[in-house]
Design an enzyme around this catalytic site. Structure first.
Site, PDB file in Angstrom:
ATOM      1  N   HIS A   5       0.894  -1.199  -0.029  1.00 41.74           N
ATOM      2  CA  HIS A   5       0.093   0.162  -0.067  1.00 41.74           C
ATOM      3  C   HIS A   5       1.103   1.134  -0.054  1.00 41.74           C
ATOM      4  O   HIS A   5       0.348   2.297  -0.249  1.00 41.74           O
ATOM      5  CB  HIS A   5      -1.072   0.074   1.046  1.00 41.74           C
ATOM      6  CG  HIS A   5      -0.401   0.264   2.579  1.00 41.74           C
ATOM      7  ND1 HIS A   5       0.158  -0.438   3.304  1.00 41.74           N
ATOM      8  CD2 HIS A   5      -0.377   1.652   3.040  1.00 41.74           C
ATOM      9  CE1 HIS A   5       0.720   0.020   4.445  1.00 41.74           C
ATOM     10  NE2 HIS A   5       0.045   1.393   4.311  1.00 41.74           N
ATOM     11  N   LYS A  38       0.470   5.221  -1.794  1.00 41.20           N
ATOM     12  CA  LYS A  38       0.684   6.679  -0.857  1.00 41.20           C
ATOM     13  C   LYS A  38       0.993   7.600  -2.192  1.00 41.20           C
ATOM     14  O   LYS A  38       1.759   7.760  -2.715  1.00 41.20           O
ATOM     15  CB  LYS A  38       1.569   6.465   0.127  1.00 41.20           C
ATOM     16  CG  LYS A  38       1.261   6.046   1.337  1.00 41.20           C
ATOM     17  CD  LYS A  38       2.313   6.029   2.167  1.00 41.20           C
ATOM     18  CE  LYS A  38       2.106   4.932   3.550  1.00 41.20           C
ATOM     19  NZ  LYS A  38       1.427   5.474   4.412  1.00 41.20           N
ATOM     20  N   GLU A  46       7.669   4.883  13.656  1.00 39.83           N
ATOM     21  CA  GLU A  46       6.048   5.060  14.211  1.00 39.83           C
ATOM     22  C   GLU A  46       6.064   4.987  15.783  1.00 39.83           C
ATOM     23  O   GLU A  46       6.873   4.476  16.601  1.00 39.83           O
ATOM     24  CB  GLU A  46       5.269   3.994  13.722  1.00 39.83           C
ATOM     25  CG  GLU A  46       5.319   3.640  12.492  1.00 39.83           C
ATOM     26  CD  GLU A  46       4.668   2.394  11.905  1.00 39.83           C
ATOM     27  OE1 GLU A  46       3.516   2.374  11.593  1.00 39.83           O
ATOM     28  OE2 GLU A  46       5.085   1.264  11.972  1.00 39.83           O
ATOM     29  N   ASP A  83       8.289  -6.471   8.102  1.00 38.11           N
ATOM     30  CA  ASP A  83       6.905  -5.769   8.109  1.00 38.11           C
ATOM     31  C   ASP A  83       7.125  -4.365   7.426  1.00 38.11           C
ATOM     32  O   ASP A  83       6.280  -4.053   6.512  1.00 38.11           O
ATOM     33  CB  ASP A  83       6.700  -5.673   9.476  1.00 38.11           C
ATOM     34  CG  ASP A  83       5.684  -4.665   9.737  1.00 38.11           C
ATOM     35  OD1 ASP A  83       4.286  -5.194   8.939  1.00 38.11           O
ATOM     36  OD2 ASP A  83       5.341  -3.701  10.353  1.00 38.11           O
ATOM     37  N   HIS A 108       7.599  -2.289   2.262  1.00 41.46           N
ATOM     38  CA  HIS A 108       7.375  -0.739   1.901  1.00 41.46           C
ATOM     39  C   HIS A 108       8.595  -0.104   1.721  1.00 41.46           C
ATOM     40  O   HIS A 108       8.907   0.633   0.725  1.00 41.46           O
ATOM     41  CB  HIS A 108       6.712  -0.320   3.114  1.00 41.46           C
ATOM     42  CG  HIS A 108       5.514  -0.952   3.495  1.00 41.46           C
ATOM     43  ND1 HIS A 108       4.584  -1.550   2.582  1.00 41.46           N
ATOM     44  CD2 HIS A 108       5.095  -1.165   4.696  1.00 41.46           C
ATOM     45  CE1 HIS A 108       3.292  -2.145   3.171  1.00 41.46           C
ATOM     46  NE2 HIS A 108       3.808  -1.829   4.415  1.00 41.46           N
ATOM     47  N   LYS A 140       9.125   0.698  15.755  1.00 43.28           N
ATOM     48  CA  LYS A 140       7.861   0.930  16.736  1.00 43.28           C
ATOM     49  C   LYS A 140       8.342   1.533  17.898  1.00 43.28           C
ATOM     50  O   LYS A 140       9.166   1.468  18.392  1.00 43.28           O
ATOM     51  CB  LYS A 140       7.270  -0.417  16.641  1.00 43.28           C
ATOM     52  CG  LYS A 140       6.816  -1.218  15.466  1.00 43.28           C
ATOM     53  CD  LYS A 140       5.268  -1.043  15.195  1.00 43.28           C
ATOM     54  CE  LYS A 140       4.933  -1.768  13.963  1.00 43.28           C
ATOM     55  NZ  LYS A 140       3.988  -0.704  13.041  1.00 43.28           N
TER      56      LYS A 140
HETATM   57  C1  BG6 Z   1       1.714  -1.772   7.579  1.00 41.65           C
HETATM   58  C2  BG6 Z   1       2.698  -2.682   8.590  1.00 41.65           C
HETATM   59  O1  BG6 Z   1       2.060  -2.588   6.314  1.00 41.65           O
HETATM   60  O2  BG6 Z   1       2.221  -0.492   7.315  1.00 41.65           O
HETATM   61  C3  BG6 Z   1       2.363  -1.720  10.016  1.00 41.65           C
HETATM   62  O3  BG6 Z   1       2.336  -3.834   8.724  1.00 41.65           O
HETATM   63  C4  BG6 Z   1       2.603  -0.282   9.973  1.00 41.65           C
HETATM   64  O4  BG6 Z   1       3.315  -2.303  10.998  1.00 41.65           O
HETATM   65  C5  BG6 Z   1       1.907   0.249   8.472  1.00 41.65           C
HETATM   66  O5  BG6 Z   1       2.316   0.449  10.898  1.00 41.65           O
HETATM   67  C6  BG6 Z   1       2.372   1.799   8.055  1.00 41.65           C
HETATM   68  O6  BG6 Z   1       1.598   2.021   7.119  1.00 41.65           O
HETATM   69  P1  BG6 Z   1       0.529   3.377   7.196  1.00 41.65           P
HETATM   70  O7  BG6 Z   1      -0.122   3.624   6.009  1.00 41.65           O
HETATM   71  O8  BG6 Z   1      -0.612   3.045   8.258  1.00 41.65           O
HETATM   72  O9  BG6 Z   1       1.269   4.562   7.716  1.00 41.65           O
END
Ligand code: BG6
Length: 446
Positions: A153, A157, A191, A210, A215, A314
């Site tokens: 995803h 963005k 995060e 993850d 990503h 995290k």
């Molecule tokens: C997800 C991860 O794919 O992306 C999560 O599994 C993460 O751990 C998240 O928090 C972050 O993406 P976004 O779009 O919520 O900032």
């Protein structure tokens, strides 16, 4: 566009409620997918049409033709029933843990899938290069590669996509983005969120799989790619694949090119957090990292010699989500201009979505004294949330934003020396208190 059906396998779960249905709702509100119907499926008891419709209304916020079918998605008979209930070729979304997805795909081998069926999968795609290759072989026995949507995803963005406009729709930045002018690149996604009751998934994945293997490598691919001739799927994915094929660990020693850590008890915004190892569902013996850093080299003419530092953690006190391009110092600053020797930086923020160019100019006061300034622009939100963007690609049969099979395998190849060294205990597992800025050691620059 012909009528189509989205079948969500694992529709009772958190991903469906939190991300998938809101993305779908936003997409439907644009009117771009007329005639879509939706089938929710899972094996859980306690779900029926009424409960599912309520979930769809609450999470998607749209009035949509939908029904619930109870199904064990690892059984071919149940999958056959689901496919037969679809109007037109279905898009099958596996909102399931990876092991269940693989078993559902095995079961689909015994189901006649209509021409045009699309399969939509969530990361992680396998757990190693070899298992990713196995999964890819299985998937291509079901549908052709262009109809396999491996979702990342982050590629949906808007700021990540904006990198393309920033780089390739003006003459300002692109001439500077190479090893003549760039000293280093950082891609950071720290995060303040902690485990959020996701131990069942996260304790097996960890920060490296993850966030980085998935990503952040995709962001690297977009940030470092050569100009694509067009943004059609073949071109865009080829250019991204070129970069990832050329990417490797900065040194051959994972102990100097990787770092891992896990948070201990602490607090964030007044909320007390247990240490990761004590979170319900976590097996401390797995030694799962909640923060990972890698230093990578991109062995291309353009980027050779420039370190790319990737990091994600995290439970960090203040979140930081950005790519930072740090430029080399100017070859010579005239004698007499003094005062500031911060390097110039281009910063691309992924939340809040923003762009900033930091550099030194003759500031106010003494005209011979340099001061740092920042030119900043903030981007409004994209038309669609990332899952809406990704689903648009699925319904339009356009895999541009999906991860191609070879790229899924390359991304495992890049991190494999690190995962083996970590497994063998060759890199220490550091600790940092939740709410802090991470471990005191870091591979990031200043
Ligand atoms: C997800 C991860 O794919 O992306 C999560 O599994 C993460 O751990 C998240 O928090 C972050 O993406 P976004 O779009 O919520 O900032």
């Amino acid at each position: 566009m012909t009528d189509q059906t989205l079948i969500i396998l694992g529709a009772s779960g958190d991903l469906t409620a939190r991300l998938l249905l809101p993305g779908l709702g936003a997409l439907l509100k644009t009117g771009q997918v007329p005639g879509l119907s939706l089938i929710g499926a899972a094996v859980d008891d306690g779900w029926d049409d009424a409960r599912w419709r309520q979930r769809v209304a609450d999470s998607a916020g749209v009035d949509l033709e939908t029904r619930w079918i109870r199904a064990d998605v690892t059984r071919a008979d149940d999958l056959r029933t689901l496919v037969a209930a679809a109007a037109g070729p279905p898009a099958v979304f596996f909102a399931l843990p990876p092991a269940v997805t693989a078993r559902a795909c095995e079961a689909l081998l015994d189901v006649d899938l209509p021409e045009g069926t699309r399969l939509v999968l969530e990361k992680p795609f396998g757990s190693s290069r070899e298992s990713a290759a196995d999964l890819n072989r299985l998937l291509t026995r079901l549908v052709p590669e262009e109809r396999i949507h491996r979702v990342d995803h982050f590629l949906g963005k808007s700021t990540v996509l904006n990198i393309l406009g920033l780089r390739f729709a003006n003459r300002i930045f692109e001439p500077l983005l190479n090893n003549t002018h760039v000293a280093s690149v950082e891609i950071v996604f720290d995060e303040s969120l902690a485990l959020e009751n996701r131990a069942g998934y996260y304790d097996h994945a960890g920060a490296l799989a993850d966030m980085i293997q998935s990503h952040l490598l995709q962001i690297l691919g977009v940030l470092a790619m050569e100009a694509p001739i067009s943004l059609d799927a073949g071109e865009f994915r080829d250019r991204k694949a070129d970069v990832l094929r050329a990417t490797r660990l900065w040194t051959t020693d994972p102990a100097t090119s990787s770092l891992r850590a896990r948070y201990t008890a602490g607090s964030i915004s007044g909320k007390t957090l247990l240490s990761y190892a004590e979170e319900p569902g976590v097996d401390p013996a797995r030694r799962t990292e909640t923060l990972a850093e890698l230093v990578l080299a991109v062995d291309t003419w353009r980027w050779s010699g420039v370190p790319f530092r990737l990091r994600s953690g995290k439970a960090i006190g203040s979140s930081r989500k950005e790519a930072v391009i740090t430029f080399k110092k100017p070859p010579r600053v005239p004698d007499g201009l003094t005062g500031c020797d911060q390097p110039d930086r281009l910063r691309i923020g992924f939340g809040p979505d923003a762009l900033a160019l930091d550099f030194n100019i003759n500031g106010p006061g003494d005209p011979f004294e340099l001061d740092p300034v920042s030119l900043e622009a903030s981007f409004g939100a994209g038309e669609l949330p990332p899952y809406g963007e990704v689903l648009r690609g699925v319904f339009e049969d356009d895999p541009t934003l999906s991860i191609r099979a070879d790229v899924a395998e390359q991304c495992w190849r890049i991190v494999e020396p690190v995962t083996s060294a970590w497994r063998a205990g060759e890199v220490p597992l550091l600790e940092y208190p939740a709410g802090s800025s991470g471990p005191s050691d870091s591979l990031l620059g200043d």
